[in-house]
Design a protein around this motif. Structure first.
Motif, PDB file in Angstrom:
ATOM      1  N   CYS A 127       0.838  -1.195   0.000  1.00 30.70           N
ATOM      2  CA  CYS A 127       0.000   0.000   0.000  1.00 30.70           C
ATOM      3  C   CYS A 127       0.872   1.245   0.000  1.00 30.70           C
ATOM      4  N   GLU A 128       0.219   2.373  -0.172  1.00 33.47           N
ATOM      5  CA  GLU A 128       0.921   3.658  -0.123  1.00 33.47           C
ATOM      6  C   GLU A 128       0.707   4.283   1.249  1.00 33.47           C
ATOM      7  N   VAL A 129       1.779   4.758   1.852  1.00 36.72           N
ATOM      8  CA  VAL A 129       1.712   5.399   3.167  1.00 36.72           C
ATOM      9  C   VAL A 129       2.590   6.638   3.156  1.00 36.72           C
ATOM     10  N   LYS A 130       2.059   7.724   3.707  1.00 39.77           N
ATOM     11  CA  LYS A 130       2.840   8.961   3.840  1.00 39.77           C
ATOM     12  C   LYS A 130       2.596   9.543   5.220  1.00 39.77           C
ATOM     13  N   HIS A 131       3.642  10.085   5.808  1.00 41.13           N
ATOM     14  CA  HIS A 131       3.528  10.865   7.035  1.00 41.13           C
ATOM     15  C   HIS A 131       3.182  12.279   6.587  1.00 41.13           C
ATOM     16  N   VAL A 132       2.087  12.835   7.092  1.00 43.52           N
ATOM     17  CA  VAL A 132       1.617  14.148   6.643  1.00 43.52           C
ATOM     18  C   VAL A 132       1.419  15.084   7.834  1.00 43.52           C
ATOM     19  N   ALA A 133       1.354  16.359   7.542  1.00 43.97           N
ATOM     20  CA  ALA A 133       1.050  17.349   8.583  1.00 43.97           C
ATOM     21  C   ALA A 133      -0.437  17.261   8.938  1.00 43.97           C
ATOM     22  N   ALA A 134      -0.769  17.709  10.123  1.00 44.17           N
ATOM     23  CA  ALA A 134      -2.172  17.753  10.530  1.00 44.17           C
ATOM     24  C   ALA A 134      -2.945  18.608   9.538  1.00 44.17           C
ATOM     25  N   PRO A 135      -4.016  18.089   8.977  1.00 45.66           N
ATOM     26  CA  PRO A 135      -4.761  18.860   7.977  1.00 45.66           C
ATOM     27  C   PRO A 135      -5.489  20.044   8.608  1.00 45.66           C
ATOM     28  N   ASP A 136      -5.491  21.182   7.903  1.00 43.62           N
ATOM     29  CA  ASP A 136      -6.159  22.368   8.438  1.00 43.62           C
ATOM     30  C   ASP A 136      -7.651  22.397   8.087  1.00 43.62           C
TER      31      ASP A 136
ATOM     32  N   ARG B  41      -2.900  11.837  25.294  1.00 42.71           N
ATOM     33  CA  ARG B  41      -2.069  11.752  26.490  1.00 42.71           C
ATOM     34  C   ARG B  41      -0.950  12.777  26.370  1.00 42.71           C
ATOM     35  N   GLN B  42      -0.737  13.517  27.428  1.00 39.25           N
ATOM     36  CA  GLN B  42       0.233  14.618  27.383  1.00 39.25           C
ATOM     37  C   GLN B  42       1.637  14.159  27.009  1.00 39.25           C
ATOM     38  N   ASN B  43       2.043  12.976  27.451  1.00 33.96           N
ATOM     39  CA  ASN B  43       3.413  12.534  27.215  1.00 33.96           C
ATOM     40  C   ASN B  43       3.594  11.773  25.904  1.00 33.96           C
ATOM     41  N   LEU B  44       2.513  11.590  25.130  1.00 34.85           N
ATOM     42  CA  LEU B  44       2.607  10.897  23.846  1.00 34.85           C
ATOM     43  C   LEU B  44       2.101  11.789  22.720  1.00 34.85           C
ATOM     44  N   PRO B  45       2.965  12.108  21.763  1.00 36.61           N
ATOM     45  CA  PRO B  45       2.518  12.928  20.634  1.00 36.61           C
ATOM     46  C   PRO B  45       1.620  12.107  19.703  1.00 36.61           C
ATOM     47  N   THR B  46       0.885  12.795  18.869  1.00 37.55           N
ATOM     48  CA  THR B  46       0.121  12.121  17.828  1.00 37.55           C
ATOM     49  C   THR B  46       0.643  12.581  16.479  1.00 37.55           C
ATOM     50  N   SER B  47       0.418  11.762  15.470  1.00 40.96           N
ATOM     51  CA  SER B  47       0.864  12.052  14.108  1.00 40.96           C
ATOM     52  C   SER B  47      -0.250  11.693  13.139  1.00 40.96           C
ATOM     53  N   TRP B  48      -0.105  12.181  11.907  1.00 43.04           N
ATOM     54  CA  TRP B  48      -1.082  11.892  10.861  1.00 43.04           C
ATOM     55  C   TRP B  48      -0.407  11.161   9.718  1.00 43.04           C
ATOM     56  N   LEU B  49      -1.115  10.187   9.169  1.00 42.47           N
ATOM     57  CA  LEU B  49      -0.668   9.439   8.007  1.00 42.47           C
ATOM     58  C   LEU B  49      -1.776   9.444   6.973  1.00 42.47           C
ATOM     59  N   THR B  50      -1.409   9.321   5.696  1.00 37.34           N
ATOM     60  CA  THR B  50      -2.385   8.917   4.698  1.00 37.34           C
ATOM     61  C   THR B  50      -1.986   7.507   4.292  1.00 37.34           C
ATOM     62  N   LEU B  51      -2.981   6.673   4.138  1.00 36.39           N
ATOM     63  CA  LEU B  51      -2.754   5.275   3.820  1.00 36.39           C
ATOM     64  C   LEU B  51      -3.759   4.873   2.754  1.00 36.39           C
TER      65      LEU B  51
END
Length: 184
Positions: free
Chosen positions: A101-110, A122-132
């Motif tokens: 599959c195709e996967v990309k790490h992307v910025a949080a969409p506005d 959770r304060q001590n764990l960041p979150t990220s966005w991917l498109t898959l």
């Protein structure tokens, strides 16, 4: 033959029959005789295609037709390059092995709408966005894939099916629009 694009809200059941605790498609779609071409879990949001044409429904949803489905996925943690590479390649989930599959790490969409209720953070764990983007679609596949590489899914939004996307056909949760079925 109508082809309806619908932005399914979080916690709405992907069925027309009544559900004892949750809203269903019948609360939003008033066109008689249409059915979803594919499904989204109650916990998932985003693009759903509905039609009254069984052949078209099959063309859209059958894995052999390879209609790409693209998801915007908010995950817990920061994806390392090796995690993304594992997601891109066939991944053994126990009961089946995924296709590439195709996967990309992307910025949080506005443009993204807020979810109600919001995701847990959770304060001590960041979150990220991917498109898959996948062309199959087994039960809870994207959630299982991200969990298998150490990135649990917090929010899952289908943003495109084949040529139709929420970028080119913007819809807020609960909104629908009829489009030309010949485009598929």
């Amino acid at each position: 033959m109508p082809l309806i694009l619908f932005n399914k809200p979080f916690q709405v059941m992907c069925q027309f029959s009544a559900h004892p605790q949750r809203q269903t498609l019948a609360d939003y779609i008033k066109t008689p005789g249409v059915y979803p071409a594919g499904r989204l879990d109650a916990d998932s949001e985003g693009l759903l295609l509905l039609t009254d044409d069984g052949k078209l429904q099959h063309r859209i949803s059958h894995p052999k037709r390879k209609q790409a489905k693209t998801y915007l996925v908010q995950v817990e943690g920061e994806p390392a390059d090796d995690m993304l590479e594992r997601l891109r390649n066939p991944l053994d989930l126990g009961d089946f092995v995924t296709q590439k599959c195709e996967v990309k790490h992307v910025a949080a969409p506005d443009w993204l709408w807020p979810r109600d209720p919001p995701i847990r953070e959770r304060q001590n764990l960041p979150t990220s966005w991917l498109t898959l983007s996948i062309s199959e679609g087994k039960n809870r596949q994207v959630r299982r894939m991200t969990a298998a590489v150490g990135l649990p899914t917090l929010r899952l939004i289908r943003i495109a099916i084949g040529p139709f996307s929420l970028a080119t056909h913007p819809l807020w949760p609960g909104e629908s629009r009829e489009v030309d079925a010949d485009d598929i």
